[in-house]
Motif scaffolding. Structure first.
Motif, short mmCIF file in Angstrom:
data_model
loop_
_atom_site.label_atom_id
_atom_site.label_comp_id
_atom_site.label_asym_id
_atom_site.label_seq_id
_atom_site.Cartn_x
_atom_site.Cartn_y
_atom_site.Cartn_z
N LEU A 62 58.22 -141.72 20.03
CA LEU A 62 58.80 -140.46 20.52
C LEU A 62 59.82 -140.73 21.62
N HIS A 63 59.53 -141.70 22.47
CA HIS A 63 60.48 -142.08 23.53
C HIS A 63 61.80 -142.53 22.91
N ALA A 64 61.71 -143.37 21.88
CA ALA A 64 62.92 -143.85 21.21
C ALA A 64 63.69 -142.68 20.59
N LEU A 65 62.99 -141.80 19.90
CA LEU A 65 63.64 -140.65 19.26
C LEU A 65 64.30 -139.75 20.30
N SER A 66 63.66 -139.59 21.46
CA SER A 66 64.21 -138.72 22.50
C SER A 66 65.53 -139.25 23.05
N LEU A 67 65.75 -140.56 22.89
CA LEU A 67 66.99 -141.18 23.38
C LEU A 67 68.04 -141.29 22.29
N GLY A 68 67.76 -140.72 21.12
CA GLY A 68 68.73 -140.75 20.04
C GLY A 68 68.67 -141.98 19.16
N VAL A 69 67.63 -142.80 19.33
CA VAL A 69 67.46 -143.98 18.49
C VAL A 69 66.93 -143.54 17.13
N ALA A 70 67.51 -144.05 16.06
CA ALA A 70 67.00 -143.77 14.72
C ALA A 70 65.81 -144.69 14.47
N VAL A 71 64.66 -144.11 14.17
CA VAL A 71 63.45 -144.89 13.90
C VAL A 71 62.99 -144.59 12.48
N LEU A 72 62.92 -145.64 11.67
CA LEU A 72 62.53 -145.51 10.27
C LEU A 72 61.23 -146.27 10.03
N GLY A 73 60.43 -145.79 9.08
CA GLY A 73 59.17 -146.45 8.78
C GLY A 73 58.86 -146.44 7.30
N ALA A 74 58.17 -147.49 6.85
CA ALA A 74 57.81 -147.58 5.43
C ALA A 74 56.76 -148.66 5.23
N ALA A 75 56.11 -148.61 4.07
CA ALA A 75 55.33 -149.70 3.48
C ALA A 75 53.95 -149.93 4.07
N SER A 76 53.84 -150.02 5.39
CA SER A 76 52.56 -150.39 6.00
C SER A 76 52.35 -149.58 7.26
N ALA A 83 54.62 -140.99 8.76
CA ALA A 83 53.92 -139.79 8.31
C ALA A 83 53.44 -138.96 9.50
N GLU A 84 53.05 -139.64 10.57
CA GLU A 84 52.55 -138.94 11.75
C GLU A 84 53.67 -138.40 12.63
N CYS A 85 54.81 -139.09 12.64
CA CYS A 85 55.89 -138.73 13.57
C CYS A 85 57.10 -138.10 12.90
N HIS A 86 57.06 -137.90 11.58
CA HIS A 86 58.25 -137.34 10.94
C HIS A 86 58.58 -135.93 11.42
N PRO A 87 57.61 -135.10 11.86
CA PRO A 87 58.00 -133.78 12.39
C PRO A 87 58.88 -133.89 13.64
N PHE A 88 58.87 -135.07 14.28
CA PHE A 88 59.65 -135.26 15.50
C PHE A 88 60.95 -136.02 15.24
N GLY A 89 61.19 -136.37 13.98
CA GLY A 89 62.46 -137.00 13.64
C GLY A 89 62.39 -138.41 13.12
N MET A 90 61.20 -139.02 13.09
CA MET A 90 61.11 -140.35 12.49
C MET A 90 61.33 -140.22 10.99
N ILE A 91 62.03 -141.18 10.42
CA ILE A 91 62.41 -141.12 9.01
C ILE A 91 61.50 -142.04 8.20
N GLY A 92 60.83 -141.48 7.22
CA GLY A 92 59.98 -142.28 6.34
C GLY A 92 60.65 -142.49 4.99
N THR A 93 60.39 -143.64 4.39
CA THR A 93 60.94 -143.92 3.06
C THR A 93 59.85 -144.49 2.17
N GLY A 94 59.96 -144.25 0.88
CA GLY A 94 59.08 -144.87 -0.09
C GLY A 94 57.85 -144.07 -0.46
N ARG A 95 57.21 -144.53 -1.51
CA ARG A 95 56.04 -143.86 -2.07
C ARG A 95 54.86 -143.82 -1.10
N ILE A 96 54.62 -144.91 -0.40
CA ILE A 96 53.45 -144.97 0.48
C ILE A 96 53.59 -143.97 1.62
N PHE A 97 54.76 -143.91 2.23
CA PHE A 97 55.00 -142.90 3.26
C PHE A 97 54.77 -141.51 2.71
#
Length: 235
Positions: A62-76, A83-97
């Protein structure tokens, strides 16, 4: 600067990333914060430690997102945190996400596996449940699984501790399977094995490669409440 945290989901990340992307080992608590402080504009979280070190904290994301950093997550670990932080702007990719996001997956153990140390290339040594499901989907869709066998295989896989779950162990766990059928089924599982974690990790890598290496000035619909929390040494 772009940073990716990767390990067993994408052991060859460093050779695939290309110029402009720094590949680091699986993230633990404080690593995302350290990346932000080092000037990262784009962070791709694939793998993260969880057993012998504290995992990546939601607050540092959340700290990173608040500073305008793009944070992406996938796979593990990345899929879990996305999945937990996407409402705040974290970007998820892939089937597992997506499976975690919609609630099809709930248990974080579904992505757990044992792997070789980084000095030996972080090669996966056991099979995570997400790869079991993806493999059985392919075999079921192609008519390679008899009626009821898929459920028996899934039950067998779920009954095995992640550090001991191999395809051979899954087949051996199926009590209702005739002995002559076991070698044939094992061969079919191995030849049809789907590495969903790698597939999703590659999708994230492409997204990081395509992302602009600049922090955004987006006006977020939420405000980060600052708290004191420990940091780790700079990367």
């Amino acid at each position: 600067m772009k940073i990716i945290f990767a390990g067993p989901s994408l052991p060859d990340a460093a050779s695939l990333a290309g110029e402009g992307i720094r590949v680091l080992p699986p993230a633990t608590q404080g690593d995302v914060l350290a990346a932000v402080e080092q000037g990262a504009n784009v962070i791709g979280l694939i793998d993260g430690g969880f057993e012998y070190a504290a995992p990546v904290w939601h607050k540092e994301i959340l700290h990173a997102l608040s500073l305008g950093v793009a944070v992406l997550g996938a796979a593990s670990m990345g899929a879990l945190r996305a999945a937990e932080c996407h409402p705040f702007g974290m970007i998820g990719t892939g089937r597992i996400f997506e499976d975690y996001r919609i609630g099809r997956l709930v248990d974080d153990a579904a992505v757990a596996l044992t792997h070789a140390p980084s000095a030996l290339g972080s090669k996966p040594l056991t099979v995570p449940l997400v790869n079991v499901s993806a493999t059985l989907d392919v075999m079921e869709d192609s008519g390679q699984l008899a009626s009821g066998l898929r459920q028996e295989l899934e039950d067998a896989a779920n009954a095995i501790f992640f550090k001991k779950r191999t395809w051979r162990a899954v087949v051996e766990q199926c009590a209702g399977l005739a002995e002559p059928d076991r070698p044939r089924l094992l061969a079919a599982l191995l030849s049809n094995a789907v590495d969903q974690k790698r597939i999703d990790a590659l999708e994230l890598l492409k997204a990081v490669q395509d992302a602009r290496d600049i922090r955004s000035n987006a006006d977020l619909p939420w405000k980060l409440h600052e708290t004191a929390f420990p940091t780790r040494p700079a990367l």
